[in-house]
Write a protein that holds these residues in place. Structure first.
Motif, PDB file in Angstrom:
ATOM      1  N   ASP B  55      -2.600 -16.321 -13.509  1.00  0.00           N
ATOM      2  CA  ASP B  55      -1.491 -16.681 -12.940  1.00  0.00           C
ATOM      3  C   ASP B  55      -0.655 -17.697 -13.548  1.00  0.00           C
ATOM      4  OD1 ASP B  55      -2.306 -15.069 -10.599  1.00  0.00           O
ATOM      5  OD2 ASP B  55      -3.266 -16.769  -9.717  1.00  0.00           O
ATOM      6  N   SER B  56       0.565 -17.780 -13.767  1.00  0.00           N
ATOM      7  CA  SER B  56       1.302 -18.596 -14.518  1.00  0.00           C
ATOM      8  C   SER B  56       2.993 -18.194 -13.975  1.00  0.00           C
ATOM      9  CB  SER B  56       1.249 -18.348 -16.118  1.00  0.00           C
ATOM     10  OG  SER B  56       2.439 -19.209 -16.459  1.00  0.00           O
ATOM     11  N   THR B  57       3.048 -19.167 -13.026  1.00  0.00           N
ATOM     12  CA  THR B  57       4.721 -18.913 -12.500  1.00  0.00           C
ATOM     13  C   THR B  57       5.801 -19.270 -13.453  1.00  0.00           C
ATOM     14  OG1 THR B  57       3.802 -19.178 -10.409  1.00  0.00           O
ATOM     15  CG2 THR B  57       6.370 -19.336 -10.847  1.00  0.00           C
ATOM     16  N   ARG B  58       5.580 -20.393 -14.104  1.00  0.00           N
ATOM     17  CA  ARG B  58       6.391 -21.063 -14.945  1.00  0.00           C
ATOM     18  C   ARG B  58       6.614 -20.115 -16.311  1.00  0.00           C
ATOM     19  NH1 ARG B  58       5.912 -26.958 -14.990  1.00  0.00           N
ATOM     20  NH2 ARG B  58       5.072 -26.541 -13.019  1.00  0.00           N
ATOM     21  N   THR B  59       5.590 -19.978 -16.823  1.00  0.00           N
ATOM     22  CA  THR B  59       5.753 -19.282 -18.256  1.00  0.00           C
ATOM     23  C   THR B  59       6.285 -17.671 -18.219  1.00  0.00           C
ATOM     24  OG1 THR B  59       3.717 -20.532 -19.090  1.00  0.00           O
ATOM     25  CG2 THR B  59       4.324 -18.496 -20.386  1.00  0.00           C
ATOM     26  N   ARG B  60       5.789 -17.201 -16.932  1.00  0.00           N
ATOM     27  CA  ARG B  60       6.210 -16.028 -16.742  1.00  0.00           C
ATOM     28  C   ARG B  60       7.780 -15.793 -16.266  1.00  0.00           C
ATOM     29  NH1 ARG B  60       3.092 -12.666 -12.580  1.00  0.00           N
ATOM     30  NH2 ARG B  60       4.183 -13.791 -10.978  1.00  0.00           N
ATOM     31  N   THR B  61       8.242 -16.687 -15.488  1.00  0.00           N
ATOM     32  CA  THR B  61       9.534 -16.876 -15.221  1.00  0.00           C
ATOM     33  C   THR B  61      10.474 -17.242 -16.479  1.00  0.00           C
ATOM     34  OG1 THR B  61       9.061 -18.139 -12.916  1.00  0.00           O
ATOM     35  CG2 THR B  61      11.330 -18.106 -13.656  1.00  0.00           C
ATOM     36  N   SER B  62      10.027 -17.972 -17.185  1.00  0.00           N
ATOM     37  CA  SER B  62      10.605 -18.478 -18.429  1.00  0.00           C
ATOM     38  C   SER B  62      10.766 -17.284 -19.596  1.00  0.00           C
ATOM     39  CB  SER B  62       9.980 -19.542 -19.166  1.00  0.00           C
ATOM     40  OG  SER B  62      10.686 -19.691 -20.377  1.00  0.00           O
ATOM     41  N   PHE B  63       9.930 -16.454 -19.645  1.00  0.00           N
ATOM     42  CA  PHE B  63       9.862 -15.276 -20.284  1.00  0.00           C
ATOM     43  C   PHE B  63      10.689 -14.193 -19.838  1.00  0.00           C
ATOM     44  CE2 PHE B  63       6.020 -16.349 -22.814  1.00  0.00           C
ATOM     45  CZ  PHE B  63       6.439 -15.896 -24.075  1.00  0.00           C
ATOM     46  N   THR B  64      10.518 -14.051 -18.506  1.00  0.00           N
ATOM     47  CA  THR B  64      11.654 -12.978 -17.622  1.00  0.00           C
ATOM     48  C   THR B  64      13.002 -13.566 -17.788  1.00  0.00           C
ATOM     49  OG1 THR B  64       9.981 -12.481 -16.138  1.00  0.00           O
ATOM     50  CG2 THR B  64      12.196 -12.466 -15.389  1.00  0.00           C
ATOM     51  N   LEU B  65      13.264 -14.710 -17.542  1.00  0.00           N
ATOM     52  CA  LEU B  65      14.520 -15.317 -17.960  1.00  0.00           C
ATOM     53  C   LEU B  65      15.194 -15.033 -19.288  1.00  0.00           C
ATOM     54  CD1 LEU B  65      16.710 -16.275 -15.735  1.00  0.00           C
ATOM     55  CD2 LEU B  65      15.947 -18.549 -16.162  1.00  0.00           C
ATOM     56  N   ALA B  66      14.148 -15.323 -20.408  1.00  0.00           N
ATOM     57  CA  ALA B  66      14.683 -15.155 -21.603  1.00  0.00           C
ATOM     58  C   ALA B  66      15.105 -13.808 -22.002  1.00  0.00           C
ATOM     59  CB  ALA B  66      13.688 -15.705 -22.545  1.00  0.00           C
ATOM     60  N   ALA B  67      14.194 -12.793 -21.539  1.00  0.00           N
ATOM     61  CA  ALA B  67      14.342 -11.406 -21.626  1.00  0.00           C
ATOM     62  C   ALA B  67      15.667 -10.925 -21.030  1.00  0.00           C
ATOM     63  CB  ALA B  67      13.455 -10.729 -21.112  1.00  0.00           C
ATOM     64  N   GLN B  68      15.999 -11.454 -19.836  1.00  0.00           N
ATOM     65  CA  GLN B  68      17.274 -10.818 -19.004  1.00  0.00           C
ATOM     66  C   GLN B  68      18.414 -11.652 -19.802  1.00  0.00           C
ATOM     67  OE1 GLN B  68      16.287 -12.491 -15.157  1.00  0.00           O
ATOM     68  NE2 GLN B  68      15.317 -10.590 -14.479  1.00  0.00           N
ATOM     69  N   ARG B  69      18.287 -12.816 -20.140  1.00  0.00           N
ATOM     70  CA  ARG B  69      19.678 -13.412 -20.874  1.00  0.00           C
ATOM     71  C   ARG B  69      19.755 -12.732 -22.526  1.00  0.00           C
ATOM     72  NH1 ARG B  69      19.332 -19.650 -19.412  1.00  0.00           N
ATOM     73  NH2 ARG B  69      19.820 -19.188 -17.083  1.00  0.00           N
ATOM     74  N   LEU B  70      18.912 -11.714 -22.777  1.00  0.00           N
ATOM     75  CA  LEU B  70      19.093 -10.833 -24.074  1.00  0.00           C
ATOM     76  C   LEU B  70      19.560  -9.763 -23.569  1.00  0.00           C
ATOM     77  CD1 LEU B  70      16.018 -12.092 -26.230  1.00  0.00           C
ATOM     78  CD2 LEU B  70      18.138 -12.603 -26.508  1.00  0.00           C
ATOM     79  N   SER B  71      19.616  -9.477 -22.114  1.00  0.00           N
ATOM     80  CA  SER B  71      19.905  -7.951 -21.398  1.00  0.00           C
ATOM     81  C   SER B  71      18.752  -7.060 -21.514  1.00  0.00           C
ATOM     82  CB  SER B  71      21.227  -7.521 -22.375  1.00  0.00           C
ATOM     83  OG  SER B  71      22.411  -8.337 -22.078  1.00  0.00           O
ATOM     84  N   ALA B  72      17.691  -7.366 -21.793  1.00  0.00           N
ATOM     85  CA  ALA B  72      16.649  -6.406 -21.633  1.00  0.00           C
ATOM     86  C   ALA B  72      16.264  -6.180 -20.217  1.00  0.00           C
ATOM     87  CB  ALA B  72      15.239  -6.828 -22.329  1.00  0.00           C
ATOM     88  N   ASP B  73      15.422  -4.964 -19.868  1.00  0.00           N
ATOM     89  CA  ASP B  73      14.931  -4.847 -18.497  1.00  0.00           C
ATOM     90  C   ASP B  73      13.375  -5.575 -18.571  1.00  0.00           C
ATOM     91  OD1 ASP B  73      17.153  -3.129 -17.542  1.00  0.00           O
ATOM     92  OD2 ASP B  73      16.593  -1.510 -18.895  1.00  0.00           O
ATOM     93  N   VAL B  74      13.203  -5.901 -17.275  1.00  0.00           N
ATOM     94  CA  VAL B  74      11.753  -6.573 -17.314  1.00  0.00           C
ATOM     95  C   VAL B  74      10.974  -6.117 -16.124  1.00  0.00           C
ATOM     96  CG1 VAL B  74      10.716  -8.929 -17.266  1.00  0.00           C
ATOM     97  CG2 VAL B  74      13.049  -8.716 -18.103  1.00  0.00           C
ATOM     98  N   ILE B  75       9.887  -5.830 -16.550  1.00  0.00           N
ATOM     99  CA  ILE B  75       8.923  -5.451 -15.558  1.00  0.00           C
ATOM    100  C   ILE B  75       7.705  -6.204 -15.259  1.00  0.00           C
ATOM    101  CG2 ILE B  75       7.162  -3.610 -14.957  1.00  0.00           C
ATOM    102  CD1 ILE B  75       9.020  -1.799 -16.716  1.00  0.00           C
ATOM    103  N   ASP B  76       7.158  -6.343 -14.060  1.00  0.00           N
ATOM    104  CA  ASP B  76       6.057  -7.564 -14.060  1.00  0.00           C
ATOM    105  C   ASP B  76       4.821  -6.638 -13.838  1.00  0.00           C
ATOM    106  OD1 ASP B  76       7.006 -10.108 -14.581  1.00  0.00           O
ATOM    107  OD2 ASP B  76       7.625 -10.276 -12.615  1.00  0.00           O
ATOM    108  N   PHE B  77       3.889  -7.090 -14.433  1.00  0.00           N
ATOM    109  CA  PHE B  77       2.692  -6.087 -14.376  1.00  0.00           C
ATOM    110  C   PHE B  77       1.387  -7.242 -13.860  1.00  0.00           C
ATOM    111  CE2 PHE B  77      -1.292  -4.191 -15.692  1.00  0.00           C
ATOM    112  CZ  PHE B  77      -1.023  -2.912 -15.329  1.00  0.00           C
TER     113      PHE B  77
END
Lengths: 173, 309
Positions: B55-77
């Motif tokens: 579990d890691s809410t903040r690291t996962r959120t940070s990676f998700t937002l970083a990927a989205q700001r680069l216009s990538a599609d993001v999937i959580d597994f």
């Protein structure tokens, strides 16, 4: 290699562009000059000095890095170098003069327009280039041009003293 | 220089030039988060999967937002909801994910080295979001980025890393990165958490915080990992705080310009007083902000190494 513009030629070209720009700016416009890295930003800084001589002062200055907006980013691979974009003003409502050293395919300018669009909605964008190589792949044309090449696809190199060299535009062949 | 790596697994394996390239690239990404359109199209068409076995809410959120700001599609597994709970091996899970056309795997795992195993079994970029006690390279990078931004340099700085160094992947990544860029690192903590053998890693080891606190340009306080610790590493939380906590009293003996850091989440009143965490010398929230730019830079550089297709 032939010399397309020497130091005096570059100065004269920039002077003429500055004159044309100053004559075209709407009276009520808030003006900003944005140079595309690298070299476009150097030319943009010089252009601002010449615009002042033409009575166009209080011009904002910005530099734009277009790497992240290039349509060939996947092909460039690890060689892509991202530099900072420094536009310390709101582009919304501004009369923007976009400056680059050479226009060829038009793809760099397309990328620059996309990058600017993400910063806000300018009143208008005009394009000034030192050299027009021809060879356009997109329907994009400059408004102000220093010099045109013969349009036979020869490569052009722009050297500027700010990068530690001399002012010269060279053309292959 | 040209970034040569498809994966970011450790800071130990990077050169100082490579670390500096990430930091410089992150600086260019920082302004994306302040613009009206908080996005650039650099990873458009790429797919990033967050493969989190811890579990890691903040690291996962940070990676998700970083990927989205680069216009990538993001999937959580999420591992708990995956076939791993049905007995599928990590290798098969990764191969199945890859078969769906994924470009980047961001993985957190409780086992040290899990990311290396994944990297061996995939052509995707693999970015280590923390593996066991081994490394948490993007946290190390964002810490170093935050220090460089605040102090203007890393070379010659004296940095303390305080607390449960033995269990901390953050401490290891910080150590490798900071040493390579020329900082002096001191590990501070009780002998149960910072064994003397850690001096072999290139850090000074000190067990008396008060005797050295005035020396440091940076104090990075590690979280007491209640969930990982046994009951016998220190007698009580109160005693830990008395000896190693960054209290208001202890801060009076620190340098006036000391930078206070913490990877979060903070146990307020245990490793750090609330006033210190919120105080003028704390850059804890800047660390979170900078984490976005650093993760954007890492994802961008690694995917550029993937090349076309």
């Amino acid at each position: 290699m032939s010399v397309l513009l020497d130091e005096n030629g570059i100065a004269a070209a920039l002077e003429r562009i500055a004159g044309e720009i100053s004559a075209s700016i709407p009276a009520t416009a808030s003006v900003a000059v944005i140079g595309i890295r690298s070299r476009g930003d150097t030319l943009a800084a010089r252009l601002i000095e010449r615009l002042a001589a033409h009575g166009v002062s209080q011009v904002e200055f910005g530099t734009l890095d277009i790497t992240l907006y290039r349509d060939d980013l996947a092909e460039i691979g690890p060689a892509a170098v991202v530099r900072t974009t420094e536009i310390p003003f709101d582009v919304a409502g501004k009369y923007l003069i976009l400056v680059d050293d050479v226009i060829y395919s038009g793809r760099s300018i397309r990328a620059a327009l996309d990058a600017i669009k993400d910063l806000g909605r300018p009143r208008a964008i005009r394009l000034a280039v030192l050299v027009d190589r021809g060879g356009r792949e997109l329907p994009i044309q400059p408004d102000f041009v220093g010099v045109k090449t013969p349009g036979d696809d020869r490569h052009v190199t722009v050297l500027l003293r700010e990068s530690g060299g001399v002012d010269r535009v060279e053309m292959d062949g | 220089m040209v970034w040569p790596h498809r994966n970011l697994l450790t800071l130990e394996e990077l050169t100082s030039d490579e670390i500096n390239l990430i930091l410089d690239t992150a600086a260019a990404f920082e302004d994306v988060s302040t613009r009206s359109v908080k996005k650039v199209p650099a990873l458009r068409g790429r797919v990033v999967v967050n493969l989190f076995f811890e579990d890691s809410t903040r690291t996962r959120t940070s990676f998700t937002l970083a990927a989205q700001r680069l216009s990538a599609d993001v999937i959580d597994f999420t591992a708990k909801a995956s076939s791993l709970s049905k007995g599928e091996s990590l290798r098969d899970t990764v191969r199945n994910i890859e078969a769906m056309g994924i470009d980047v795997i961001v993985c957190r795992h409780s086992s040290s080295g899990a990311n290396h195993l994944i990297a061996k079994n995939t052509k995707c970029c693999v970015i280590n979001a923390g593996d066991g006690r081994h490394e948490h390279p993007t946290q190390g990078l964002l810490d170093i980025y935050t220090i460089r931004k605040a102090k203007g340099r890393i070379d010659g700085l004296k940095v303390a890393i305080v607390g449960d160094v033995g269990n901390s992947r953050v401490a290891r990544s910080n150590l490798h990165g900071l040493l390579k860029l020329g900082a002096e690192v001191t590990f501070v903590g009780p002998t149960t958490m910072v064994p003397g053998a850690f001096a072999k890693m290139g850090a000074r080891v000190v067990h008396d915080f008060d005797s050295v606190i005035g020396e440091f340009d940076v104090i990075n306080m590690l979280r007491i990992q209640m969930e990982r610790l046994g009951s016998n590493v220190f007698p009580s939380l109160g005693e830990y705080t008395r000896l190693f906590g960054l209290t208001n009293e202890r801060m009076k003996r620190a340098r006036q310009d000391v930078l206070v850091m913490h990877p979060g989440p903070i146990n307020r009143g245990v490793e750090m007083a609330g006033d210190v965490a919120d105080g003028g010398r704390s850059v804890i929230l800047e660390q979170v902000t900078n984490g976005l730019a650093v993760r954007m830079a890492v994802m961008f550089l690694c995917t550029q190494a993937l090349g076309a297709g």
